[in-house]
Design a protein around this motif. Structure first.
Motif: not given
Lengths: 524, 150
Positions: A36, A80, A97
């Motif tokens: 990520r 997120e 990611g």
């Protein structure tokens, strides 16, 4: 239970393989993704649940049970939604990611190949025009408009043309190319296939530095898996061999040709006479990887973001002594201070930030007093620095800037290709000057002894020839003169930009060079 | 190794641009590129010996002598320096008993400099026999020392 764990080299260096093994042993279906991009939460495990993917990190192999029942103390919620990710504009790194990097179905399910399909419906000129309208500029550092480069190659009459991807990401503090190639290799392949369609090239090379073994393996596997999609365009990976200067485009071409990686004089431009003397598009990984978005979403969508003449997004890399290091993709215009303090959270050591180096070993050192500088090619050039590949290396107040200036010269001496004199000889002379400055600074103030005075005394006892004035002032003047010669006399950016870190250290941190007040009057 | 060169070029081609891939393959096979093989490579690719020698010596990766049984590549670049890399470099040299850039006299371990592994927010970093290791501290150096003693 399905869990997602990164296979990125950084995650693996932090123990992701052991974590993945532990989850597999516990009967989980482990999907290995790219990273990520926030390393303070790696190794990161994401659990597939009804509410979406819930992240836990950092976790170790002993944490399997606590993660699976959701009680682990490092429960992050949806990754997120973390501030570090929620404030980003992920155009290029949207899939990194998230997906299995080598799964063609994952890639297609996340809007992969849409850019290539759009491009194939268009004429080469239309594709080149789209890239021009997007305002995309070379992400390797020079910032040259990508569309204009492509136009030159498109217009060049030739039987054979090549697409070369510069993946020789040698700058310290940068890792975006590595992360993209490990986390979303098909994105780069798609960008190269679009470039091939746009200029009429049949074969492409991805030149990856040997320090990136994970990238080399992932890209080779991805090329094989997607060969039928990009056909008749073909691709191959070339492995570098530890020469930093091969990140310079013409040295890279010589290296692919099997020669010493020495810089070529320009002109001729690689766009007209590049690899094997043929017209060649040579672009950085991030430039090529930005192209699928531009074609799929439209060039206007890309150009809508940005600052001044710097359009679109830049994957900024926060590195060095920084609390929340990682990859932060954002439109141009964000200030240096926001990146270092608000996003990066200041230093990892907890001490005050003293300096940041932007753009790798050839980039300038800036003090916190310049943190209002917007991230923009022109603004940085005006401030005596460069964005380069957008790596930001943070240093705390324990740094000795004279040592960093010496290191810049030492690095240039170690990596110079040897073709031009200012770089080859100048860098070594630069190390010597820095040694004298540091020596004079660290020496206790002494009165000249009897034995060392006078012509004979100097000749007998001085380590330096008596015609050299080894005082700090004289050496600083000499250093500026040398930097001037290197900047304007070198064939490429290695010798030409090494003065940036050296002079910025001298200008902004004169106290580390034994001066009481800034010595700025001699600056150009 | 002469047979290796013959077989490799038969399979992968013998044009000039095959030189770097061939050198990588030879080093993978033998651990280093013996000077005695330079004429063999030159003949196989139709190059001069000077040409091949020039390429072998230009690139930092290519070794001309046998490496240590274990190789620790420690990053010396700015981002690792910002995280205490210089002190770790000294400690590593002491702990492993070998100077930076050298192979220990008993041939057990080599300590080599590398300029950036792209793990710049989690340094100081190293590759220990090709395996990436991050956030190196005294305890990590102890583990590495045990690993390379084997």
């Amino acid at each position: 239970m399905k869990v997602f764990i990164s296979r990125d080299m950084a995650s693996v260096a932090l123990g992701a393989d052991e974590v993945a093994r532990a989850f597999a042993d516990a009967g989980c279906d482990v999907v290995r993704t790219g990273s990520r991009g926030l390393f303070s939460i790696e190794p990161l495990v994401e659990l597939e649940t009804d509410e979406g993917r819930i992240g836990f990190g950092p976790v170790g192999p002993q944490d399997v049970a606590a993660v699976l029942d959701g009680t682990h103390i490092n429960r992050l919620g949806k990754v997120e939604d973390l501030p570090f990710f929620a404030s980003q504009q992920r155009f290029t790194f949207a899939r990194c990611g998230v997906i299995d990097p080598l799964s063609l179905s994952d890639y297609a399910a996340h809007r992969g190949w849409e850019g290539l399909e759009t491009a194939r419906r268009q004429t080469p000129q239309q594709v080149v025009d789209a890239v021009k309208v997007s305002g995309l500029r070379g992400r390797g550092g020079a910032g040259f408009p990508t569309g204009i480069k492509w136009q030159t190659v498109l217009d060049a009459p030739a039987g054979d043309k090549y697409i070369v991807c510069n993946a020789d990401e040698g700058d310290s503090g940068t890792f975006a190319d590595r992360m993209l190639m490990e986390g979303d290799p098909f994105c780069l392949i798609e960008g190269m296939a679009i470039a091939a369609h746009a200029v009429g090239a049949g074969h492409g090379y991805i030149y990856i530095r040997s320090e990136y073994p994970f990238c080399i393996a992932t890209m080779r596997a991805a090329i094989e898996a997607s060969a039928h999609i990009v056909s008749p365009f073909t691709l191959e990976v070339r492995e570098g061999a530890g020469a930093y200067v091969c990140g310079e485009e013409t040295a890279l071409l010589d290296s692919i040709e099997g020669k010493r990686g020495q810089v070529r004089a320009k002109p001729p431009l690689p766009a007209l006479q590049g690899l094997f003397g043929q017209p060649t598009v040579i672009n950085n990984v991030l430039s090529l990887a930005a192209v699928p978005f531009i074609l799929a979403e439209g060039p206007e969508a890309y150009a809508a973001v940005g600052f001044g003449r710097s359009r679109g997004t830049m994957p900024v890399q926060l590195a060095g002594n920084v609390q929340h290091g990682g990859l932060y993709e954002i439109g141009f215009g964000i200030t240096l201070g926001e990146l270092v303090n608000a996003i990066g959270g200041g230093t990892a050591s907890g001490r005050p930030v003293r300096a940041v180096q932007v753009g790798g070993p050839l980039g300038a050192y800036f003090p916190p007093s310049m943190f209002d500088l917007p991230f923009d090619y022109e603004a940085f050039a005006q401030a005596g620095g460069l964005i380069g590949h957008a790596g930001i290396t943070v240093f705390d107040d324990s740094v000795d800037m004279a040592h960093m200036a010496r290191f810049a010269m030492e690095f240039c001496a170690a990596e110079s290709c040897g073709k031009c004199t200012p770089c080859r000889i100048g860098s070594t002379r630069g190390v010597e000057i820095m040694d004298r400055i540091i020596g004079a600074r660290d020496a206790a103030p002494v009165t000249v002894s009897e034995a060392g005075s006078g012509y004979l005394g100097k000749a007998l006892y001085s380590r330096a020839p008596d015609r050299i004035d080894v005082s700090i002032d004289a050496q600083a003047t000499l250093l500026r003169d040398l930097a001037d010669t290197m900047k304007y006399g070198s064939l490429c950016a290695l010798g030409g930009f090494t003065p940036y870190p050296v002079l910025s250290a001298l200008d902004y941190f004169p106290e580390d060079f034994g001066a009481n007040a800034p010595v700025k009057e001699a600056a150009e | 190794m002469e047979d290796f060169v013959t077989e490799w070029t038969a399979r992968h081609g013998a044009t000039r641009d095959r030189l770097l891939p061939l050198l990588h393959a030879m080093q993978e096979e033998a651990g280093y590129i013996d000077d005695a093989l330079v004429p063999v490579i030159a003949r196989a690719l139709n190059l001069s010996r000077a040409d091949v020698h020039g390429v072998v010596t230009f690139y930092h990766d290519f070794r001309r002598t046998a490496p240590g049984r274990h190789v620790v590549k420690l990053c010396r670049a700015e981002s690792c320096q910002a995280r205490g890399g210089a002190a770790i470099e000294e400690a590593a040299a002491r702990r492993l008993g070998v100077a930076m850039g050298a192979t220990r006299a008993d041939g057990q371990v080599a300590l080599e400099p590398v300029y950036c592994l792209g793990l710049c927010a989690i340094g100081p970093n190293a590759l220990v026999d090709g395996r990436p290791v991050a956030r190196i501290d005294a305890a990590a150096l102890d583990r590495i020392a045990v690993e390379v003693a084997a």
